[in-house]
Design a protein around this motif. Structure first.
Motif, short mmCIF file in Angstrom:
data_model
loop_
_atom_site.label_atom_id
_atom_site.label_comp_id
_atom_site.label_asym_id
_atom_site.label_seq_id
_atom_site.Cartn_x
_atom_site.Cartn_y
_atom_site.Cartn_z
N GLY A 66 22.83 -3.74 -18.23
CA GLY A 66 22.95 -3.20 -19.59
C GLY A 66 23.15 -4.29 -20.62
O GLY A 66 22.46 -4.35 -21.64
N ILE A 67 24.11 -5.20 -20.34
CA ILE A 67 24.41 -6.24 -21.34
C ILE A 67 23.19 -7.16 -21.53
O ILE A 67 22.84 -7.51 -22.65
N LEU A 68 22.53 -7.49 -20.43
CA LEU A 68 21.36 -8.37 -20.56
C LEU A 68 20.21 -7.68 -21.29
O LEU A 68 19.42 -8.33 -21.97
N ALA A 69 20.13 -6.36 -21.14
CA ALA A 69 19.09 -5.63 -21.88
C ALA A 69 19.34 -5.77 -23.38
O ALA A 69 18.41 -6.02 -24.16
N LEU A 70 20.61 -5.65 -23.79
CA LEU A 70 20.94 -5.80 -25.21
C LEU A 70 20.69 -7.24 -25.66
O LEU A 70 20.20 -7.49 -26.76
N TRP A 71 21.02 -8.18 -24.79
CA TRP A 71 20.80 -9.60 -25.11
C TRP A 71 19.31 -9.88 -25.31
O TRP A 71 18.90 -10.54 -26.26
N LEU A 72 18.49 -9.35 -24.41
CA LEU A 72 17.04 -9.58 -24.52
C LEU A 72 16.48 -8.88 -25.77
O LEU A 72 15.55 -9.37 -26.40
N LEU A 73 17.09 -7.73 -26.11
CA LEU A 73 16.65 -7.03 -27.32
C LEU A 73 16.94 -7.91 -28.55
O LEU A 73 16.15 -7.98 -29.48
N TYR A 74 18.08 -8.59 -28.50
CA TYR A 74 18.41 -9.51 -29.61
C TYR A 74 17.47 -10.71 -29.58
O TYR A 74 16.95 -11.14 -30.60
N GLN A 75 17.24 -11.23 -28.39
CA GLN A 75 16.47 -12.46 -28.23
C GLN A 75 15.03 -12.35 -28.71
O GLN A 75 14.50 -13.27 -29.29
N ARG A 76 14.39 -11.21 -28.44
CA ARG A 76 12.97 -11.16 -28.77
C ARG A 76 12.80 -11.13 -30.28
O ARG A 76 13.47 -10.38 -30.98
N ARG A 77 11.90 -11.99 -30.76
CA ARG A 77 11.75 -12.15 -32.21
C ARG A 77 10.91 -11.04 -32.82
O ARG A 77 10.99 -10.77 -33.99
N SER A 78 10.05 -10.44 -32.01
CA SER A 78 9.21 -9.37 -32.55
C SER A 78 9.38 -8.13 -31.69
O SER A 78 9.44 -8.23 -30.47
N LEU A 79 9.47 -6.99 -32.37
CA LEU A 79 9.56 -5.74 -31.59
C LEU A 79 8.17 -5.18 -31.31
O LEU A 79 8.05 -4.09 -30.76
N ARG A 80 7.15 -5.94 -31.70
CA ARG A 80 5.80 -5.51 -31.36
C ARG A 80 5.60 -5.81 -29.88
O ARG A 80 5.79 -6.94 -29.44
N MET A 81 5.25 -4.81 -29.11
CA MET A 81 5.11 -5.02 -27.67
C MET A 81 4.12 -4.00 -27.14
O MET A 81 3.83 -2.99 -27.80
N PRO A 82 3.60 -4.21 -25.93
CA PRO A 82 2.68 -3.24 -25.35
C PRO A 82 3.38 -1.88 -25.19
O PRO A 82 4.61 -1.83 -25.04
N ALA A 83 2.58 -0.81 -25.19
CA ALA A 83 3.14 0.55 -25.15
C ALA A 83 4.04 0.75 -23.92
O ALA A 83 5.11 1.35 -24.01
N TRP A 84 3.63 0.19 -22.76
CA TRP A 84 4.41 0.42 -21.55
C TRP A 84 5.80 -0.19 -21.67
O TRP A 84 6.80 0.38 -21.24
N GLU A 85 5.86 -1.35 -22.35
CA GLU A 85 7.13 -2.03 -22.48
C GLU A 85 8.03 -1.28 -23.46
O GLU A 85 9.24 -1.15 -23.25
N ALA A 86 7.39 -0.77 -24.55
CA ALA A 86 8.16 0.01 -25.53
C ALA A 86 8.74 1.25 -24.86
O ALA A 86 9.90 1.63 -25.08
N LEU A 87 7.94 1.87 -23.99
CA LEU A 87 8.40 3.08 -23.29
C LEU A 87 9.56 2.74 -22.36
O LEU A 87 10.56 3.45 -22.30
N GLN A 88 9.44 1.61 -21.67
CA GLN A 88 10.50 1.24 -20.75
C GLN A 88 11.80 0.92 -21.50
O GLN A 88 12.88 1.31 -21.08
N TYR A 89 11.67 0.24 -22.62
CA TYR A 89 12.84 -0.04 -23.45
C TYR A 89 13.50 1.26 -23.91
O TYR A 89 14.71 1.43 -23.83
N TRP A 145 14.22 7.50 -13.45
CA TRP A 145 13.18 7.21 -12.49
C TRP A 145 11.95 6.58 -13.15
O TRP A 145 11.36 5.62 -12.64
N LEU A 146 11.57 7.11 -14.32
CA LEU A 146 10.41 6.53 -15.01
C LEU A 146 10.72 5.08 -15.43
O LEU A 146 9.87 4.20 -15.31
N HIS A 147 11.94 4.86 -15.90
CA HIS A 147 12.34 3.50 -16.30
C HIS A 147 12.20 2.54 -15.10
O HIS A 147 11.64 1.45 -15.21
#
Ligand code: FES
Length: 559
Positions: A66-89, A145-147
């Motif tokens: 969980g904490i690393l997910a929030l860290w990576l969310l902060y780290q990425r400079r752009s929220l533009r991402m492929p649809a599958w990644e957006a869905l997983q997030y 499960w989908l995640h």
């Protein structure tokens, strides 16, 4: 810690959570047998996950993931991402909010209040007393499960073995949650029937020390406290992103692509993020996780504007034999303007990831085949354009099937000719055998096509094939949409010359002795010639095969 290592750690945490989820689902599915079977399975489940090591592993993994997910969310400079990644997030961010009720009323209540949480009590709550929470739980199971499945699929999809394993894994991925939900439904019906028995519900609640009103209020407060903290953490991350963006906006750089566009991006973005900001199509099979190498670029200008590659990036680059001026776009953060050339087409098939073959241009030993239709131009003069296209497409389908069936790569269909490459991955011996097999299959395909099109053609279609083997530079070449794996060099030139020679010899195939030697096929029965080839000092020794069908015994007796 680099983003690469953060992702690695997060993946490791996910690999602890995955067996927990799978065993939980299997335990639920025992409801299809009976409530008693579920309880028996639960005993084993708890023995593992409520032991101290199990608890430490489970909650450690949840916190780290969980904490690393929030860290990576902060780290990425752009929220533009492929649809599958957006869905997983999105699914990942929803999970804590969806599961908090279940976790507080089962594990936390057990932990703090000694309340037992057998299936009978949990199912009673979700199926009979508060079915709205039951619906939420079904949604939570689906989202978890989908995640997990999206994560697994996108982590593994560029592994060589994955395409073969995918149907089996997909079946398991479908069956597990379905059986778990069916088990829950079956247990729900059993509990609903038991709940009609006078005194059963109070007895169950008493025997399991279900939380009383005060304890329930305490659990509610814990739940709300968790949700508020979680929401606050999300807000803090998004605010931190905004502050950074405002700061970075004052300093920008330009990423120029030799293929055309120039993107202006804030300092601090990776080259891949710059591509996404500028909507420049850029291959990234692993989603920017530094694992697939498909985002790699050649830095034409400004290599010194990039920090040295991390150890992890170096490892991936070494696996594809990258030159010193090649970097992973998802890892490289330029400090100043750079000019780059993406080396892999945006539409790369995941199976091509991490293939150190030819995708960025490497010298290889391979076999090259050229084929051409004989007399088709003359025939086409008397046909309607529609008929010409129809016949050519049937021809391309026949030869293309023969080439790929033998293990080759169809490379160029030009006019009525085709070029194919063999042995890019397996070497020239295998490639030469494949090319000869392909030649045989191509001629057989033409024979079938002539029978099919007998009414359309004034004369049967005939084909001339030239094959040579040797070194060539193989790589993805082209521009824009016309970007394909091809080869250049003397071997290609000679193979084209041999195909031309089939006209002079009135033969179906002219093959170099190099091919016969490498394939281990004895072609001594066929006439030998030495062909002059432009720009070569030495003539090329060849065999002329008038009818390719005559090759069959030699191919059959080859090693
Ligand atoms: S996107 Fe996979 S390594 Fe960069």
């Amino acid at each position: 810690m680099s983003a690469f290592h953060v992702r690695r750690l997060r993946l490791a945490a996910a690999l602890v959570l995955l067996p927990y989820v799978i065993l939980h689902f299997l335990n639920h599915s025992l409801g299809l047998v009976s409530l008693a079977a579920m309880e028996a399975g639960r005993w084993w489940f708890l023995a593992l996950w409520r032991s101290w090591p199990g608890t430490a592993a489970l909650y450690g993994a949840i916190v780290v993931h969980g904490i690393l997910a929030l860290w990576l969310l902060y780290q990425r400079r752009s929220l533009r991402m492929p649809a599958w990644e957006a869905l997983q997030y999105t699914f990942g961010l929803l999970i804590p909010a969806l599961l908090v009720v279940h976790v507080t009323s089962s594990r936390i209540a057990w932990w703090l209040m000694d309340a037992d949480d057998p299936y009978a009590r949990v199912v009673l709550g979700l199926w009979v007393l508060s079915p709205q929470f039951g619906g939420r739980q079904v949604l939570a199971v689906t989202v978890v499960w989908l995640h997990a499945c999206i994560g697994i699929h996108y982590s593994l999809r560029f592994r060589r073995w994955y395409p073969a394993a995918r149907p089996g894994l997909f079946t398991v991925a479908l069956l597990l949650p379905v059986l778990a939900l069916l088990g829950f439904v079956s247990a729900g019906r059993e509990v609903a029937a038991l709940a009609k028995t006078p005194g059963w519900v109070p007895a169950l609640l008493a025997s399991t020390q279900a939380p009383d009103k005060a304890e329930a209020a305490r659990l509610l407060a814990i739940r709300e406290g968790f949700l508020n903290s979680y929401l606050l953490a999300l807000v803090v991350v998004m605010l931190a992103r905004c502050v950074r963006w405002l700061h970075a906006r004052r300093r920008s750089l330009r990423v120029a692509y030799t293929t055309g566009p120039i993107v202006t991006a804030p300092v601090g973005v990776t080259i891949l993020e710059a591509s996404r900001l500028g909507r420049v199509p850029h291959a990234s099979v692993c989603g920017g996780r530094g694992r697939c190498s498909t985002c790699r670029v050649r830095v034409v200008r400004g290599l010194d504007a990039l920090p040295a590659p991390s150890e992890a990036e170096q490892r991936v680059l070494a696996r594809v034999g990258a030159a010193p001026d090649v970097r992973l776009a998802c890892q490289a953060r330029p400090a100043r303007d750079v000019t780059i050339t993406p080396l892999v087409p945006p539409s790369i098939d995941p199976g091509g990831a991490l293939t150190p073959d030819a995708r960025q241009g490497r010298e290889r030993e391979l076999a090259v085949l050229f084929a051409d239709l004989r007399g088709f131009t003359r025939m086409a003069e008397h046909k309607l354009p529609y008929d010409v296209v129809f016949v050519l497409n049937r021809y391309f389908a026949a030869v293309g099937t023969a080439i790929t069936g033998a293990g080759g790569v169809t490379n160029q269909f030009t006019g009525d000719g085709v070029m194919a490459l063999f042995g890019i991955d397996d070497g020239p011996a295998v490639g030469s055998r494949q090319a000869l097999t392909a030649a045989q299959a191509m001629v057989e395909g033409m024979t079938r096509l002539n029978v099919e099109l007998a009414g359309e053609l004034t004369a049967p279609l005939r084909i001339g094939i030239g094959i040579h083997a040797g070194p060539g530079v193989v790589g993805w070449m082209g521009w824009g949409e016309s970007f394909y794996l091809t080869a250049v060099g003397d071997t290609v030139h000679v193979a084209a010359r041999l195909e031309q020679a089939t006209k002079d010899f009135q033969a179906e195939l002219v093959v170099s002795d190099d091919v016969a030697r490498r394939a281990g096929v004895d072609l001594a029965a066929f006439p030998a010639h030495r062909l002059e080839v432009r720009n070569r000092t030495e003539p090329v020794a060849v065999r002329v095969v008038a009818r390719v069908a005559e090759l069959r015994p030699m191919l059959l007796s080859a090693p």
